[in-house]
Design a protein around this motif. Structure first.
Motif, PDB file in Angstrom:
ATOM      1  N   MET A 164       0.817  -1.205   0.000  1.00 54.14           N
ATOM      2  CA  MET A 164       0.000   0.000   0.000  1.00 54.14           C
ATOM      3  C   MET A 164       0.855   1.261   0.000  1.00 54.14           C
ATOM      4  O   MET A 164       0.531   2.253  -0.675  1.00 54.14           O
ATOM      5  CB  MET A 164      -0.923  -0.005   1.221  1.00 54.14           C
ATOM      6  N   LEU A 165       1.979   1.242   0.715  1.00 54.92           N
ATOM      7  CA  LEU A 165       2.866   2.411   0.722  1.00 54.92           C
ATOM      8  C   LEU A 165       3.508   2.616  -0.642  1.00 54.92           C
ATOM      9  O   LEU A 165       3.722   3.759  -1.069  1.00 54.92           O
ATOM     10  CB  LEU A 165       3.932   2.239   1.802  1.00 54.92           C
ATOM     11  N   VAL A 166       3.818   1.531  -1.351  1.00 54.63           N
ATOM     12  CA  VAL A 166       4.347   1.658  -2.706  1.00 54.63           C
ATOM     13  C   VAL A 166       3.301   2.276  -3.625  1.00 54.63           C
ATOM     14  O   VAL A 166       3.598   3.163  -4.445  1.00 54.63           O
ATOM     15  CB  VAL A 166       4.813   0.289  -3.239  1.00 54.63           C
ATOM     16  N   ILE A 167       2.054   1.842  -3.490  1.00 57.66           N
ATOM     17  CA  ILE A 167       0.977   2.393  -4.316  1.00 57.66           C
ATOM     18  C   ILE A 167       0.793   3.881  -4.031  1.00 57.66           C
ATOM     19  O   ILE A 167       0.644   4.702  -4.944  1.00 57.66           O
ATOM     20  CB  ILE A 167      -0.332   1.614  -4.072  1.00 57.66           C
ATOM     21  N   LEU A 168       0.812   4.256  -2.745  1.00 59.50           N
ATOM     22  CA  LEU A 168       0.677   5.668  -2.389  1.00 59.50           C
ATOM     23  C   LEU A 168       1.851   6.480  -2.928  1.00 59.50           C
ATOM     24  O   LEU A 168       1.678   7.594  -3.430  1.00 59.50           O
ATOM     25  CB  LEU A 168       0.586   5.815  -0.869  1.00 59.50           C
ATOM     26  N   GLY A 169       3.066   5.924  -2.801  1.00 59.69           N
ATOM     27  CA  GLY A 169       4.223   6.637  -3.306  1.00 59.69           C
ATOM     28  C   GLY A 169       4.205   6.815  -4.812  1.00 59.69           C
ATOM     29  O   GLY A 169       4.683   7.827  -5.340  1.00 59.69           O
ATOM     30  N   LEU A 170       3.643   5.852  -5.526  1.00 55.92           N
ATOM     31  CA  LEU A 170       3.583   5.928  -6.980  1.00 55.92           C
ATOM     32  C   LEU A 170       2.464   6.839  -7.471  1.00 55.92           C
ATOM     33  O   LEU A 170       2.651   7.576  -8.451  1.00 55.92           O
ATOM     34  CB  LEU A 170       3.384   4.527  -7.569  1.00 55.92           C
ATOM     35  N   GLY A 171       1.309   6.780  -6.828  1.00 57.98           N
ATOM     36  CA  GLY A 171       0.129   7.408  -7.408  1.00 57.98           C
ATOM     37  C   GLY A 171      -0.427   8.618  -6.704  1.00 57.98           C
ATOM     38  O   GLY A 171      -1.274   9.316  -7.274  1.00 57.98           O
ATOM     39  N   VAL A 172       0.004   8.915  -5.482  1.00 51.70           N
ATOM     40  CA  VAL A 172      -0.571  10.033  -4.722  1.00 51.70           C
ATOM     41  C   VAL A 172       0.540  11.014  -4.384  1.00 51.70           C
ATOM     42  O   VAL A 172       1.425  10.718  -3.591  1.00 51.70           O
ATOM     43  CB  VAL A 172      -1.270   9.538  -3.438  1.00 51.70           C
ATOM     44  N   GLN A 173       0.470  12.187  -4.985  1.00 53.04           N
ATOM     45  CA  GLN A 173       1.517  13.190  -4.773  1.00 53.04           C
ATOM     46  C   GLN A 173       1.415  13.782  -3.384  1.00 53.04           C
ATOM     47  O   GLN A 173       0.323  14.045  -2.880  1.00 53.04           O
ATOM     48  CB  GLN A 173       1.385  14.306  -5.812  1.00 53.04           C
ATOM     49  N   ILE A 174       2.562  14.007  -2.764  1.00 57.57           N
ATOM     50  CA  ILE A 174       2.605  14.608  -1.443  1.00 57.57           C
ATOM     51  C   ILE A 174       3.876  15.439  -1.328  1.00 57.57           C
ATOM     52  O   ILE A 174       4.932  15.065  -1.827  1.00 57.57           O
ATOM     53  CB  ILE A 174       2.552  13.519  -0.342  1.00 57.57           C
ATOM     54  N   ALA A 175       3.740  16.613  -0.704  1.00 62.31           N
ATOM     55  CA  ALA A 175       4.849  17.531  -0.472  1.00 62.31           C
ATOM     56  C   ALA A 175       5.617  17.858  -1.750  1.00 62.31           C
ATOM     57  O   ALA A 175       6.820  17.615  -1.846  1.00 62.31           O
ATOM     58  CB  ALA A 175       5.797  16.975   0.586  1.00 62.31           C
ATOM     59  N   PRO A 176       4.950  18.430  -2.785  1.00 61.11           N
ATOM     60  CA  PRO A 176       5.668  18.835  -4.007  1.00 61.11           C
ATOM     61  C   PRO A 176       6.403  20.157  -3.787  1.00 61.11           C
ATOM     62  O   PRO A 176       5.885  21.234  -4.078  1.00 61.11           O
ATOM     63  CB  PRO A 176       4.547  18.970  -5.030  1.00 61.11           C
ATOM     64  N   ILE A 177       7.616  20.094  -3.288  1.00 63.08           N
ATOM     65  CA  ILE A 177       8.319  21.311  -2.875  1.00 63.08           C
ATOM     66  C   ILE A 177       8.638  22.211  -4.061  1.00 63.08           C
ATOM     67  O   ILE A 177       8.865  23.409  -3.872  1.00 63.08           O
ATOM     68  CB  ILE A 177       9.611  20.962  -2.118  1.00 63.08           C
ATOM     69  N   TRP A 178       8.680  21.686  -5.282  1.00 62.42           N
ATOM     70  CA  TRP A 178       8.938  22.532  -6.447  1.00 62.42           C
ATOM     71  C   TRP A 178       7.793  23.505  -6.702  1.00 62.42           C
ATOM     72  O   TRP A 178       7.989  24.555  -7.300  1.00 62.42           O
ATOM     73  CB  TRP A 178       9.186  21.672  -7.686  1.00 62.42           C
ATOM     74  N   LEU A 179       6.603  23.173  -6.223  1.00 62.66           N
ATOM     75  CA  LEU A 179       5.470  24.092  -6.324  1.00 62.66           C
ATOM     76  C   LEU A 179       5.485  25.124  -5.206  1.00 62.66           C
ATOM     77  O   LEU A 179       4.938  26.216  -5.371  1.00 62.66           O
ATOM     78  CB  LEU A 179       4.149  23.317  -6.289  1.00 62.66           C
ATOM     79  N   TYR A 180       6.084  24.780  -4.075  1.00 61.74           N
ATOM     80  CA  TYR A 180       6.134  25.704  -2.949  1.00 61.74           C
ATOM     81  C   TYR A 180       7.274  26.713  -3.091  1.00 61.74           C
ATOM     82  O   TYR A 180       7.123  27.878  -2.755  1.00 61.74           O
ATOM     83  CB  TYR A 180       6.303  24.935  -1.631  1.00 61.74           C
ATOM     84  N   GLY A 181       8.421  26.248  -3.548  1.00 60.75           N
ATOM     85  CA  GLY A 181       9.580  27.118  -3.643  1.00 60.75           C
ATOM     86  C   GLY A 181      10.403  27.098  -2.368  1.00 60.75           C
ATOM     87  O   GLY A 181      10.009  26.517  -1.352  1.00 60.75           O
ATOM     88  N   PRO A 182      11.596  27.730  -2.393  1.00 67.11           N
ATOM     89  CA  PRO A 182      12.465  27.724  -1.208  1.00 67.11           C
ATOM     90  C   PRO A 182      11.892  28.561  -0.087  1.00 67.11           C
ATOM     91  O   PRO A 182      11.070  29.453  -0.294  1.00 67.11           O
ATOM     92  CB  PRO A 182      13.774  28.328  -1.744  1.00 67.11           C
ATOM     93  N   ALA A 183      12.345  28.249   1.125  1.00 63.18           N
ATOM     94  CA  ALA A 183      11.851  28.941   2.318  1.00 63.18           C
ATOM     95  C   ALA A 183      12.309  30.389   2.326  1.00 63.18           C
ATOM     96  O   ALA A 183      13.445  30.705   1.959  1.00 63.18           O
ATOM     97  CB  ALA A 183      12.332  28.224   3.577  1.00 63.18           C
ATOM     98  N   LYS A 184      11.409  31.270   2.761  1.00 62.92           N
ATOM     99  CA  LYS A 184      11.726  32.677   2.946  1.00 62.92           C
ATOM    100  C   LYS A 184      11.147  33.103   4.294  1.00 62.92           C
ATOM    101  O   LYS A 184       9.991  32.794   4.604  1.00 62.92           O
ATOM    102  CB  LYS A 184      11.133  33.513   1.821  1.00 62.92           C
ATOM    103  N   PRO A 185      11.929  33.830   5.097  1.00 64.56           N
ATOM    104  CA  PRO A 185      11.464  34.159   6.457  1.00 64.56           C
ATOM    105  C   PRO A 185      10.192  34.988   6.492  1.00 64.56           C
ATOM    106  O   PRO A 185       9.461  34.958   7.471  1.00 64.56           O
ATOM    107  CB  PRO A 185      12.652  34.939   7.046  1.00 64.56           C
ATOM    108  N   THR A 186       9.912  35.731   5.425  1.00 65.17           N
ATOM    109  CA  THR A 186       8.764  36.646   5.432  1.00 65.17           C
ATOM    110  C   THR A 186       7.565  36.106   4.686  1.00 65.17           C
ATOM    111  O   THR A 186       6.567  36.810   4.548  1.00 65.17           O
ATOM    112  CB  THR A 186       9.173  37.989   4.816  1.00 65.17           C
TER     113      THR A 186
END
Length: 445
Positions: A217-239
């Motif tokens: 089940m974890l393999v299926i979730l890892g393959l098919g359910v996106q989580i934490a797409p950091i490229w959409l969030y961008g790098p951290a900024k304090p403000t």
């Protein structure tokens, strides 16, 4: 099988975490991103963010490993919570399994700590919001709060040491969790598995089956359910912080408590305590985990005080007390312990209301209400809701006990209608099956 799900989820965490360690760099020094994701190319990012982007988008199978790691963390905490509920409702925390109960309580706290430290490591804009919360909580702690803040962040926020510190804490928590799971396994081998009276012992084939099901089940979730797409969030900024950002589901009750807590402050001398942060972020979790850890001892004390006398107040004979003590080695039906079951439902209600309060802005948006009205509702609901849940649950348990007693006294309805010679009709009742109370527990191995 909740314990098996937790164990195999942690195995996935260890395996995927070992792979991620090879490619992850916890440094906070700035580098220029030149990876394949165009919108971020040319920006100054930390080494932690750059290495996370590299293993997510450039390393073959890296995104699968990273998403499996994240999903396994969520499933692990969910399995621990479910295991605690199962043990609490069935009385599986009694001697000689109190040690196992304390291990699971500790695992819940460590799982939450591991999740928070792990969320900070990508150093994206979502983890930057977590850093703001961590800083606020540290500042609200009297006496040692400033020292803890400087230990985490250094002289400035966010500084250049918080990600390495969180990385070390993340690894340390993983080692402690592994040690506790090994200790729990040894206790299970020593004391065996608890079970209900009418249930059969567990089979050896259950463990590999649960291992395959959990990992699959974890393999299926890892393959098919996106989580934490950091490229959409961008790098951290304090403000900056992303809109609509929320913590992991297991930390939602803390977020909800922070949102509905009134802005109270207490001034002692020249020092001001921010109760609006201190109470929901430290006092409520502290009371919660202390109550969980202390409940077996408290129930044992109350039962021992009450167990010396019968319902009429007369002293009980020693033989009867021993027989009842041995019978308690088996699991209880939740209806058989109305007060304990009502306490569990009240606690779940309190948690659920705080968890829902973490979405007060979304509730106000979708139902066309004001955020102030939704917040005030939850302030009253978290006080009255658990009380109502306790009363209703206890009443339901007592009603189920009465129904069981009626069946035991009069028999089970068979649906067979017989006619008397006089002309009347009567339903034939079958004797209720009396379950034998066994004083021992089979290990299930």
């Amino acid at each position: 099988m909740f314990a098996e799900i937790a164990v195999w989820s942690f195995v996935v965490l260890m395996v995927t975490g070992a792979v991620l360690m090879v490619f992850y760099d916890p440094g906070m020094s700035k580098v220029t991103y030149d990876g394949p994701y165009g919108p971020l190319r040319g920006l100054l990012v930390s080494k932690a963010f750059d290495s996370t982007m590299h293993l997510s988008l450039e390393l073959r199978g890296g995104l699968l490993i990273r998403q499996m790691h994240h999903w396994a963390a969520l499933v692990f905490v969910a399995a621990v919570v479910s295991q605690l509920l199962r043990m609490f409702l069935t009385g599986a925390f009694r001697r000689p399994r109190t040690g196992q109960w304390l291990i699971w309580v500790t695992l819940l706290a460590l799982g939450m700590a591991a999740g928070e430290t792990g969320n900070v490591l990508p150093d994206d804009i979502l983890s930057g919001g977590s850093l703001w919360l961590i800083m606020s909580v540290a500042q609200s702690v009297p006496v040692v709060g400033t020292w803890a803040l400087s230990l985490l962040f250094g002289p400035d926020f966010p500084g250049d040491r918080v990600v390495p510190v969180m990385y070390g804490g993340h690894l340390l928590v993983a080692v402690v969790v592994a040690a506790l799971l090994i200790a729990r396994e040894l206790l299970v081998r020593r004391h065996g598995h608890s079970r209900f009276v009418a249930s059969l012992p567990a089979r050896r084939s259950a463990r590999p089956t649960m291992a395959l099901a959990t990992v699959g089940m974890l393999v299926i979730l890892g393959l098919g359910v996106q989580i934490a797409p950091i490229w959409l969030y961008g790098p951290a900024k304090p403000t900056q912080i992303s809109a609509g950002s929320v913590p992991g589901w297991y930390m939602g009750f803390l977020d909800g408590a922070l949102r509905i807590m009134p802005g109270w402050e207490l001034t002692i001398g020249d020092h001001t305590l921010s109760l609006a942060v201190l109470i929901p972020a430290l006092v409520i979790p502290g009371v919660f985990f202390t109550a969980l850890a202390a409940y077996p001892a408290a129930e044992r004390f109350l039962v021992s005080r009450r167990g010396h006398r019968d319902a009429l107040g007369r002293p009980r004979k020693a033989g009867r007390t021993v027989r009842e003590t041995l019978a308690h080695d088996l699991l209880d039906r939740p209806r058989g312990a109305p007060v304990r079951t009502a306490v569990a439902v009240a606690g779940v209600t309190f948690y659920g209301l705080l968890w829902a309060a973490a979405a007060n802005d979304q509730i106000a948006l979708w139902f066309h209400l004001t955020v102030e009205a939704v917040t005030i509702f939850f302030r009253f609901a978290v006080v009255t809701g658990p009380v109502v849940a306790f009363i209703v649950t206890r009443w339901i348990c007592l009603a189920l006990q009465q129904a069981d007693r009626h069946v035991a006294e009069h028999g089970v309805e068979t649906g067979i209608i017989t006619r008397f010679p006089e002309g009347g009709y009567h339903e034939r009742l079958a004797p209720a099956r009396q379950e034998r109370r066994e004083p021992t527990i089979t290990s299930g191995r």
